[in-house]
Design a protein around this motif. Structure first.
Motif, PDB file in Angstrom:
ATOM      1  N   SER A   2      -7.308   1.234 -13.254  1.00  0.00           N
ATOM      2  CA  SER A   2      -7.086  -0.189 -13.481  1.00  0.00           C
ATOM      3  C   SER A   2      -8.409  -0.874 -13.813  1.00  0.00           C
ATOM      4  O   SER A   2      -9.451  -0.516 -13.284  1.00  0.00           O
ATOM      5  CB  SER A   2      -6.472  -0.815 -12.224  1.00  0.00           C
ATOM      6  OG  SER A   2      -6.356  -2.201 -12.399  1.00  0.00           O
ATOM      7  N   SER A   3      -8.320  -1.852 -14.671  1.00  0.00           N
ATOM      8  CA  SER A   3      -9.521  -2.623 -14.994  1.00  0.00           C
ATOM      9  C   SER A   3      -9.571  -3.922 -14.207  1.00  0.00           C
ATOM     10  O   SER A   3     -10.495  -4.702 -14.351  1.00  0.00           O
ATOM     11  CB  SER A   3      -9.570  -2.914 -16.491  1.00  0.00           C
ATOM     12  OG  SER A   3      -8.429  -3.657 -16.860  1.00  0.00           O
ATOM     13  N   SER A   4      -8.579  -4.138 -13.361  1.00  0.00           N
ATOM     14  CA  SER A   4      -8.502  -5.361 -12.568  1.00  0.00           C
ATOM     15  C   SER A   4      -8.520  -5.018 -11.078  1.00  0.00           C
ATOM     16  O   SER A   4      -7.769  -4.146 -10.630  1.00  0.00           O
ATOM     17  CB  SER A   4      -7.215  -6.113 -12.911  1.00  0.00           C
ATOM     18  OG  SER A   4      -6.959  -7.125 -11.975  1.00  0.00           O
ATOM     19  N   ALA A   5      -9.346  -5.724 -10.341  1.00  0.00           N
ATOM     20  CA  ALA A   5      -9.422  -5.503  -8.897  1.00  0.00           C
ATOM     21  C   ALA A   5      -8.121  -5.936  -8.228  1.00  0.00           C
ATOM     22  O   ALA A   5      -7.665  -5.296  -7.276  1.00  0.00           O
ATOM     23  CB  ALA A   5     -10.607  -6.260  -8.305  1.00  0.00           C
ATOM     24  N   VAL A   6      -7.527  -6.999  -8.718  1.00  0.00           N
ATOM     25  CA  VAL A   6      -6.290  -7.508  -8.118  1.00  0.00           C
ATOM     26  C   VAL A   6      -5.167  -6.479  -8.236  1.00  0.00           C
ATOM     27  O   VAL A   6      -4.437  -6.233  -7.276  1.00  0.00           O
ATOM     28  CB  VAL A   6      -5.883  -8.852  -8.776  1.00  0.00           C
ATOM     29  CG1 VAL A   6      -4.551  -9.334  -8.256  1.00  0.00           C
ATOM     30  CG2 VAL A   6      -6.962  -9.892  -8.555  1.00  0.00           C
ATOM     31  N   THR A   7      -5.045  -5.862  -9.392  1.00  0.00           N
ATOM     32  CA  THR A   7      -4.007  -4.854  -9.598  1.00  0.00           C
ATOM     33  C   THR A   7      -4.204  -3.668  -8.658  1.00  0.00           C
ATOM     34  O   THR A   7      -3.253  -3.181  -8.049  1.00  0.00           O
ATOM     35  CB  THR A   7      -4.021  -4.369 -11.059  1.00  0.00           C
ATOM     36  OG1 THR A   7      -3.920  -5.488 -11.919  1.00  0.00           O
ATOM     37  CG2 THR A   7      -2.890  -3.412 -11.322  1.00  0.00           C
ATOM     38  N   SER A   8      -5.440  -3.224  -8.536  1.00  0.00           N
ATOM     39  CA  SER A   8      -5.722  -2.091  -7.648  1.00  0.00           C
ATOM     40  C   SER A   8      -5.393  -2.426  -6.201  1.00  0.00           C
ATOM     41  O   SER A   8      -4.815  -1.610  -5.477  1.00  0.00           O
ATOM     42  CB  SER A   8      -7.193  -1.695  -7.758  1.00  0.00           C
ATOM     43  OG  SER A   8      -7.508  -1.303  -9.056  1.00  0.00           O
ATOM     44  N   VAL A  26      -3.262  -4.723  -5.101  1.00  0.00           N
ATOM     45  CA  VAL A  26      -1.810  -4.891  -4.952  1.00  0.00           C
ATOM     46  C   VAL A  26      -1.117  -3.533  -4.862  1.00  0.00           C
ATOM     47  O   VAL A  26      -0.281  -3.316  -3.979  1.00  0.00           O
ATOM     48  CB  VAL A  26      -1.233  -5.735  -6.114  1.00  0.00           C
ATOM     49  CG1 VAL A  26       0.281  -5.654  -6.148  1.00  0.00           C
ATOM     50  CG2 VAL A  26      -1.672  -7.175  -5.984  1.00  0.00           C
ATOM     51  N   PHE A  27      -1.461  -2.607  -5.734  1.00  0.00           N
ATOM     52  CA  PHE A  27      -0.854  -1.290  -5.697  1.00  0.00           C
ATOM     53  C   PHE A  27      -1.210  -0.540  -4.409  1.00  0.00           C
ATOM     54  O   PHE A  27      -0.400   0.166  -3.832  1.00  0.00           O
ATOM     55  CB  PHE A  27      -1.232  -0.463  -6.920  1.00  0.00           C
ATOM     56  CG  PHE A  27      -0.415  -0.773  -8.144  1.00  0.00           C
ATOM     57  CD1 PHE A  27       0.967  -0.712  -8.122  1.00  0.00           C
ATOM     58  CD2 PHE A  27      -1.051  -1.136  -9.312  1.00  0.00           C
ATOM     59  CE1 PHE A  27       1.717  -0.998  -9.228  1.00  0.00           C
ATOM     60  CE2 PHE A  27      -0.302  -1.432 -10.437  1.00  0.00           C
ATOM     61  CZ  PHE A  27       1.069  -1.366 -10.403  1.00  0.00           C
ATOM     62  N   THR A  28      -2.445  -0.699  -3.963  1.00  0.00           N
ATOM     63  CA  THR A  28      -2.866  -0.047  -2.729  1.00  0.00           C
ATOM     64  C   THR A  28      -2.080  -0.582  -1.534  1.00  0.00           C
ATOM     65  O   THR A  28      -1.594   0.187  -0.697  1.00  0.00           O
ATOM     66  CB  THR A  28      -4.373  -0.232  -2.500  1.00  0.00           C
ATOM     67  OG1 THR A  28      -5.057   0.300  -3.617  1.00  0.00           O
ATOM     68  CG2 THR A  28      -4.819   0.480  -1.240  1.00  0.00           C
ATOM     69  N   PHE A  29      -1.949  -1.892  -1.437  1.00  0.00           N
ATOM     70  CA  PHE A  29      -1.196  -2.456  -0.317  1.00  0.00           C
ATOM     71  C   PHE A  29       0.301  -2.157  -0.432  1.00  0.00           C
ATOM     72  O   PHE A  29       0.981  -2.067   0.582  1.00  0.00           O
ATOM     73  CB  PHE A  29      -1.461  -3.942  -0.169  1.00  0.00           C
ATOM     74  CG  PHE A  29      -2.776  -4.243   0.467  1.00  0.00           C
ATOM     75  CD1 PHE A  29      -3.064  -3.754   1.742  1.00  0.00           C
ATOM     76  CD2 PHE A  29      -3.747  -4.960  -0.184  1.00  0.00           C
ATOM     77  CE1 PHE A  29      -4.275  -3.992   2.339  1.00  0.00           C
ATOM     78  CE2 PHE A  29      -4.969  -5.207   0.402  1.00  0.00           C
ATOM     79  CZ  PHE A  29      -5.232  -4.719   1.668  1.00  0.00           C
ATOM     80  N   PHE A  30       0.781  -1.972  -1.649  1.00  0.00           N
ATOM     81  CA  PHE A  30       2.163  -1.542  -1.826  1.00  0.00           C
ATOM     82  C   PHE A  30       2.367  -0.167  -1.189  1.00  0.00           C
ATOM     83  O   PHE A  30       3.340   0.059  -0.474  1.00  0.00           O
ATOM     84  CB  PHE A  30       2.523  -1.519  -3.318  1.00  0.00           C
ATOM     85  CG  PHE A  30       3.889  -0.967  -3.599  1.00  0.00           C
ATOM     86  CD1 PHE A  30       5.020  -1.704  -3.312  1.00  0.00           C
ATOM     87  CD2 PHE A  30       4.041   0.305  -4.142  1.00  0.00           C
ATOM     88  CE1 PHE A  30       6.290  -1.199  -3.576  1.00  0.00           C
ATOM     89  CE2 PHE A  30       5.291   0.828  -4.399  1.00  0.00           C
ATOM     90  CZ  PHE A  30       6.409   0.075  -4.116  1.00  0.00           C
ATOM     91  N   PHE A  31       1.435   0.753  -1.431  1.00  0.00           N
ATOM     92  CA  PHE A  31       1.522   2.081  -0.826  1.00  0.00           C
ATOM     93  C   PHE A  31       1.284   2.022   0.683  1.00  0.00           C
ATOM     94  O   PHE A  31       1.826   2.831   1.418  1.00  0.00           O
ATOM     95  CB  PHE A  31       0.527   3.044  -1.483  1.00  0.00           C
ATOM     96  CG  PHE A  31       1.103   3.761  -2.655  1.00  0.00           C
ATOM     97  CD1 PHE A  31       1.676   5.000  -2.502  1.00  0.00           C
ATOM     98  CD2 PHE A  31       1.092   3.175  -3.901  1.00  0.00           C
ATOM     99  CE1 PHE A  31       2.230   5.667  -3.581  1.00  0.00           C
ATOM    100  CE2 PHE A  31       1.633   3.820  -4.981  1.00  0.00           C
ATOM    101  CZ  PHE A  31       2.212   5.073  -4.838  1.00  0.00           C
ATOM    102  N   LEU A  32       0.492   1.084   1.137  1.00  0.00           N
ATOM    103  CA  LEU A  32       0.267   0.912   2.573  1.00  0.00           C
ATOM    104  C   LEU A  32       1.563   0.519   3.273  1.00  0.00           C
ATOM    105  O   LEU A  32       1.885   1.032   4.342  1.00  0.00           O
ATOM    106  CB  LEU A  32      -0.825  -0.130   2.824  1.00  0.00           C
ATOM    107  CG  LEU A  32      -1.091  -0.511   4.267  1.00  0.00           C
ATOM    108  CD1 LEU A  32      -1.652   0.683   5.031  1.00  0.00           C
ATOM    109  CD2 LEU A  32      -2.064  -1.668   4.343  1.00  0.00           C
ATOM    110  N   VAL A  33       2.311  -0.365   2.641  1.00  0.00           N
ATOM    111  CA  VAL A  33       3.574  -0.829   3.229  1.00  0.00           C
ATOM    112  C   VAL A  33       4.610   0.290   3.234  1.00  0.00           C
ATOM    113  O   VAL A  33       5.394   0.425   4.165  1.00  0.00           O
ATOM    114  CB  VAL A  33       4.087  -2.073   2.488  1.00  0.00           C
ATOM    115  CG1 VAL A  33       5.493  -2.446   2.923  1.00  0.00           C
ATOM    116  CG2 VAL A  33       3.148  -3.237   2.685  1.00  0.00           C
ATOM    117  N   LEU A  34       4.586   1.119   2.188  1.00  0.00           N
ATOM    118  CA  LEU A  34       5.538   2.226   2.134  1.00  0.00           C
ATOM    119  C   LEU A  34       5.239   3.185   3.254  1.00  0.00           C
ATOM    120  O   LEU A  34       5.978   3.793   3.870  1.00  0.00           O
ATOM    121  CB  LEU A  34       5.437   2.973   0.802  1.00  0.00           C
ATOM    122  CG  LEU A  34       6.039   2.254  -0.389  1.00  0.00           C
ATOM    123  CD1 LEU A  34       5.854   3.109  -1.643  1.00  0.00           C
ATOM    124  CD2 LEU A  34       7.515   1.992  -0.202  1.00  0.00           C
TER     125      LEU A  34
END
Length: 186
Positions: free
Chosen positions: A170-176, A178-186
């Motif tokens: 990803s070229s965006s810190a926000v995207t990275s 968000v995806f990381t916290f998505f996997f954290l919640v899973l």
């Protein structure tokens, strides 16, 4: 072959040391560590609300604060790790030398993990001192306490690896994040 392996380990260790020192100088890291220590100290006030279970409340709140703040610290450091270097174009200078991509990424990962580990150790020591001052009996629960801290760090290690993975694509810190916290919640 043995010389190449030792040479690679030295390169990884040098990059990890550089990353560790850089992270300790990072303002976000320092603010999160200070916030964690303040949160641990403020848990005394919440412990007073539970009259009979004060030690239990202090233990639970402290362990949760250590884990959550270390997770935030690890994710933000991992995500900003590569993006800042790509922005400043220093990564190109490093990778044109005799440092391979895997050595670079492993060194950066280990350096960041070691700085997060130092943060966890500092907050754990502060929490143990706080519990000791309140009359916590180490003989009974110290194994479970430190096992809990170890398991929290294992979780932080895995989430940090996921954050590094997403920051690579990803070229965006926000995207990275968000995806990381998505996997954290899973």
């Amino acid at each position: 072959s043995a010389r190449m392996t030792i040479s690679r380990i030295r390169k990884i260790a040098a990059i990890a040391k550089y990353t560790f020192i850089g992270n300790l100088r990072n303002r976000i890291f320092l603010v999160l560590v200070l916030f964690g220590l303040l949160l641990l100290c403020s848990s005394i006030l919440l412990g007073l609300l539970s009259q009979e279970q004060e030690i239990r409340m202090l233990t639970d709140l402290g362990l949760a604060a250590i884990e959550v703040l270390a997770l935030f610290t690890a994710v933000f450091l991992m995500v900003n790790l590569l993006l800042e270097e790509i922005e400043s174009k220093t990564i190109y200078l490093i990778l044109t030398r005799s440092v391979g991509k895997m050595e670079y990424l492993l060194g950066r990962f280990l350096g960041t993990i070691s700085s997060v580990l130092s943060c966890v150790v500092l907050m754990t020591l502060a929490h143990v001192v706080l519990l000791w001052c309140k009359g916590w009996k180490f003989e009974e629960e110290w194994v479970l306490y430190f096992l809990s801290v170890f398991m929290s760090f294992e979780k932080i290690f895995l989430i940090s690896a996921i954050a590094l993975f997403f920051s690579l694509f990803s070229s965006s810190a926000v995207t990275s994040v968000v995806f990381t916290f998505f996997f954290l919640v899973l």
